[in-house]
Design a protein around this motif. Structure first.
Motif, PDB file in Angstrom:
ATOM      1  N   GLN A 231      33.528  -3.928 -27.150  1.00 39.36           N
ATOM      2  CA  GLN A 231      32.753  -3.070 -28.040  1.00 39.36           C
ATOM      3  C   GLN A 231      33.383  -1.674 -28.097  1.00 39.36           C
ATOM      4  O   GLN A 231      33.476  -1.067 -29.170  1.00 39.36           O
ATOM      5  CB  GLN A 231      31.303  -2.975 -27.561  1.00 39.36           C
ATOM      6  CG  GLN A 231      30.411  -2.180 -28.511  1.00 39.36           C
ATOM      7  CD  GLN A 231      28.947  -2.268 -28.134  1.00 39.36           C
ATOM      8  OE1 GLN A 231      28.581  -2.783 -27.073  1.00 39.36           O
ATOM      9  NE2 GLN A 231      28.073  -1.769 -28.991  1.00 39.36           N
ATOM     10  N   LYS A 232      33.835  -1.172 -26.951  1.00 40.75           N
ATOM     11  CA  LYS A 232      34.529   0.120 -26.924  1.00 40.75           C
ATOM     12  C   LYS A 232      35.824   0.058 -27.735  1.00 40.75           C
ATOM     13  O   LYS A 232      36.171   1.002 -28.460  1.00 40.75           O
ATOM     14  CB  LYS A 232      34.854   0.517 -25.483  1.00 40.75           C
ATOM     15  CG  LYS A 232      33.655   0.884 -24.636  1.00 40.75           C
ATOM     16  CD  LYS A 232      34.111   1.238 -23.220  1.00 40.75           C
ATOM     17  CE  LYS A 232      32.944   1.526 -22.305  1.00 40.75           C
ATOM     18  NZ  LYS A 232      33.402   1.794 -20.914  1.00 40.75           N
ATOM     19  N   LEU A 233      36.540  -1.047 -27.612  1.00 42.45           N
ATOM     20  CA  LEU A 233      37.765  -1.218 -28.399  1.00 42.45           C
ATOM     21  C   LEU A 233      37.455  -1.164 -29.892  1.00 42.45           C
ATOM     22  O   LEU A 233      38.179  -0.542 -30.673  1.00 42.45           O
ATOM     23  CB  LEU A 233      38.420  -2.562 -28.081  1.00 42.45           C
ATOM     24  CG  LEU A 233      39.368  -2.682 -26.893  1.00 42.45           C
ATOM     25  CD1 LEU A 233      39.959  -4.081 -26.864  1.00 42.45           C
ATOM     26  CD2 LEU A 233      40.475  -1.645 -26.952  1.00 42.45           C
ATOM     27  N   LYS A 234      36.373  -1.840 -30.266  1.00 40.14           N
ATOM     28  CA  LYS A 234      35.956  -1.859 -31.667  1.00 40.14           C
ATOM     29  C   LYS A 234      35.603  -0.454 -32.133  1.00 40.14           C
ATOM     30  O   LYS A 234      36.036  -0.005 -33.211  1.00 40.14           O
ATOM     31  CB  LYS A 234      34.750  -2.790 -31.813  1.00 40.14           C
ATOM     32  CG  LYS A 234      34.078  -2.768 -33.181  1.00 40.14           C
ATOM     33  CD  LYS A 234      34.901  -3.487 -34.221  1.00 40.14           C
ATOM     34  CE  LYS A 234      34.120  -3.586 -35.526  1.00 40.14           C
ATOM     35  NZ  LYS A 234      34.888  -4.280 -36.566  1.00 40.14           N
ATOM     36  N   TRP A 371      27.986 -11.374 -28.254  1.00 46.04           N
ATOM     37  CA  TRP A 371      29.338 -11.110 -28.756  1.00 46.04           C
ATOM     38  C   TRP A 371      29.341 -10.585 -30.187  1.00 46.04           C
ATOM     39  O   TRP A 371      29.970  -9.585 -30.510  1.00 46.04           O
ATOM     40  CB  TRP A 371      30.208 -12.365 -28.650  1.00 46.04           C
ATOM     41  CG  TRP A 371      31.596 -12.159 -29.222  1.00 46.04           C
ATOM     42  CD1 TRP A 371      32.095 -12.650 -30.373  1.00 46.04           C
ATOM     43  CD2 TRP A 371      32.654 -11.380 -28.631  1.00 46.04           C
ATOM     44  NE1 TRP A 371      33.391 -12.245 -30.558  1.00 46.04           N
ATOM     45  CE2 TRP A 371      33.753 -11.448 -29.508  1.00 46.04           C
ATOM     46  CE3 TRP A 371      32.762 -10.611 -27.471  1.00 46.04           C
ATOM     47  CZ2 TRP A 371      34.962 -10.801 -29.255  1.00 46.04           C
ATOM     48  CZ3 TRP A 371      33.966  -9.949 -27.222  1.00 46.04           C
ATOM     49  CH2 TRP A 371      35.038 -10.050 -28.089  1.00 46.04           C
ATOM     50  N   ALA A 372      28.665 -11.284 -31.069  1.00 51.50           N
ATOM     51  CA  ALA A 372      28.677 -10.888 -32.487  1.00 51.50           C
ATOM     52  C   ALA A 372      28.134  -9.481 -32.676  1.00 51.50           C
ATOM     53  O   ALA A 372      28.648  -8.703 -33.510  1.00 51.50           O
ATOM     54  CB  ALA A 372      27.869 -11.895 -33.317  1.00 51.50           C
ATOM     55  N   LYS A 373      27.123  -9.132 -31.917  1.00 53.40           N
ATOM     56  CA  LYS A 373      26.561  -7.771 -32.028  1.00 53.40           C
ATOM     57  C   LYS A 373      27.558  -6.724 -31.548  1.00 53.40           C
ATOM     58  O   LYS A 373      27.626  -5.615 -32.083  1.00 53.40           O
ATOM     59  CB  LYS A 373      25.275  -7.671 -31.197  1.00 53.40           C
ATOM     60  CG  LYS A 373      24.123  -8.504 -31.735  1.00 53.40           C
ATOM     61  CD  LYS A 373      22.845  -8.275 -30.933  1.00 53.40           C
ATOM     62  CE  LYS A 373      22.944  -8.824 -29.526  1.00 53.40           C
ATOM     63  NZ  LYS A 373      21.665  -8.722 -28.779  1.00 53.40           N
ATOM     64  N   ALA A 374      28.348  -7.072 -30.535  1.00 56.87           N
ATOM     65  CA  ALA A 374      29.276  -6.119 -29.960  1.00 56.87           C
ATOM     66  C   ALA A 374      30.463  -5.812 -30.870  1.00 56.87           C
ATOM     67  O   ALA A 374      30.908  -4.665 -30.950  1.00 56.87           O
ATOM     68  CB  ALA A 374      29.787  -6.633 -28.615  1.00 56.87           C
ATOM     69  N   ILE A 375      30.953  -6.815 -31.579  1.00 58.46           N
ATOM     70  CA  ILE A 375      32.166  -6.581 -32.382  1.00 58.46           C
ATOM     71  C   ILE A 375      31.917  -6.693 -33.889  1.00 58.46           C
ATOM     72  O   ILE A 375      32.818  -6.618 -34.693  1.00 58.46           O
ATOM     73  CB  ILE A 375      33.293  -7.536 -31.959  1.00 58.46           C
ATOM     74  CG1 ILE A 375      32.871  -9.016 -32.051  1.00 58.46           C
ATOM     75  CG2 ILE A 375      33.740  -7.238 -30.531  1.00 58.46           C
ATOM     76  CD1 ILE A 375      33.156  -9.672 -33.332  1.00 58.46           C
ATOM     77  N   GLY A 376      30.633  -6.862 -34.260  1.00 59.29           N
ATOM     78  CA  GLY A 376      30.292  -7.024 -35.671  1.00 59.29           C
ATOM     79  C   GLY A 376      30.442  -5.740 -36.465  1.00 59.29           C
ATOM     80  O   GLY A 376      30.587  -4.659 -35.930  1.00 59.29           O
TER      81      GLY A 376
END
Length: 376
Positions: A231-234, A371-376
């Motif tokens: 998520q931080k990367l995103k 997962w989807a919430k973190a990188i969506g």
């Protein structure tokens, strides 16, 4: 390279109404072997009669075909393995959906159950394999006793075949040296860090997130720090939502790839500036799971394929693809391993971490929810 592409060819064809007719039904799986056992129920080569593997080989040649799925030719040397098997036994290997994810292998077997096009065998990531053991036919290869008890089901329903360590591959001509996971948050990595697939679907991506979790203070019991890191990367603009392939690596589209070491190492042979690091504080080891589909349309060929994969020849072919064969230790002792290839495997600094079945199940549930919430 991947086993992680999310689009299922079968689903698209059916949903689009493009299938003119259903595949033919599979051949009768109740045909008896020379030993009086149904090929679809054989649990070892002895059930086919004959000396060594002769009865099994004859039965497989009679079937004449083998259906495999999700085996990219440049993944763990599967292109060479498929060719060697076909050449050795004169059996036609039908390779479907080479870029499919582990879950799509199971989906295809379910959708094509009873059809001649159904997969005969599976090659699966841990989470998907252990969630679908009811679909596997128990079978013990000749070399079964050489495989550690921790790497097989007692009845042979599944057996680890090859593995490696999760790694970071990067183009040293395009990004700075990478020594650890935290380096990926730097400003030089904007739009450059790719993960091999969706971790809720693909074994490689699942292990990639777990490796990152270890580097962030997590554990096999706690994958949350891995999700938080991505998520931080995103948020930093560094995460690149592109599934890497040899083409994307060599073109420079995916200059940093989180993936198994054997896949990243394979790229060093084609791209001299490609480097590979196994993070010293996150040495996550993992093996893929091999199994026979209980509904295999070619049950003898499926079992012969297993014998080939676990033979010295098959294991060395995995090794020549920079994958770590499950029988490596016993082959070293016996002097049958390809020592040149064995000595070229990337070094590992620190103790290896493995994920248990229970830990995998819990981590998969967490990923499905977050997962989807973190990188969506």
């Amino acid at each position: 390279m991947k086993k992680s592409r999310l689009a299922s060819v079968l689903v698209l064809l059916v949903a689009g109404g493009l299938v003119a007719c259903a595949p033919p039904e599979s051949k009768d799986q109740g045909e008896k072997t020379s030993a009086g056992v149904s090929a679809s129920e054989a649990t070892s080569a002895a059930d086919f009669g004959g000396d060594n593997l002769s009865g099994l080989i004859d039965a497989a040649k009679k079937e004449g075909e083998l259906n495999v799925i999700a085996l990219p030719p440049d993944w763990a040397n599967y292109g060479a393995i498929i060719k060697a098997f076909g050449d050795k036994y004169g059996i036609k290997v039908n390779s479907a959906q080479p870029d499919a994810a582990s879950q799509e292998e199971i989906n295809a077997a379910t959708q094509q159950k009873g059809k001649s096009t159904a997969p005969d065998v599976f090659d699966l990531g841990q989470a998907v394999a252990l969630a679908n053991t009811a679909m596997f036919a128990p079978y013990k290869v000749e070399k079964f006793d050489e495989i550690s008890a921790a790497m097989k089901a007692p009845d042979g329903a599944w057996v680890n075949d090859y593995g490696g360590y999760m790694s970071i591959g990067y183009d040293s001509a395009k990004v700075p040296e990478i020594k650890g996971v935290n380096d990926l948050l730097g400003p030089d990595f904007k739009g450059k860090v790719a993960l091999n697939g969706d971790p809720t679907q693909a074994g490689a991506a699942f292990s990639g997130v777990m490796m990152v979790a270890l580097s962030q203070g997590g554990s096999p019991d706690d994958i949350a720090p891995g999700v938080a890191f991505f998520q931080k990367l995103k948020e930093a603009g560094n995460f690149l939502p592109v599934d890497p392939t040899p083409a994307t690596i060599e073109s420079g589209q995916t200059p940093v790839v989180v993936d198994w070491d054997y896949l990243n190492v394979a790229e060093t042979k084609k791209l001299p500036s490609w480097k590979v690091v196994i993070p010293p504080n996150a040495a996550l080891a993992g093996y893929y799971y091999q199994a026979v589909n209980k509904g295999a349309p070619h049950p003898a060929a499926a079992r012969l394929w297993q014998e080939f994969l676990y033979s010295d020849e098959g294991q060395n072919l995995f090794l020549q693809g920079s994958a770590r064969p499950v029988r490596a230790d016993s082959m070293v002792t016996a002097g049958t391993i390809d020592m040149t290839a064995y000595q070229q495997l990337p070094p590992v600094d620190g103790a290896a971490t493995y994920v248990s079945e229970q830990q995998s199940d819990a981590a998969k549930k967490y990923l499905e929810a977050n997962w989807a919430k973190a990188i969506g």
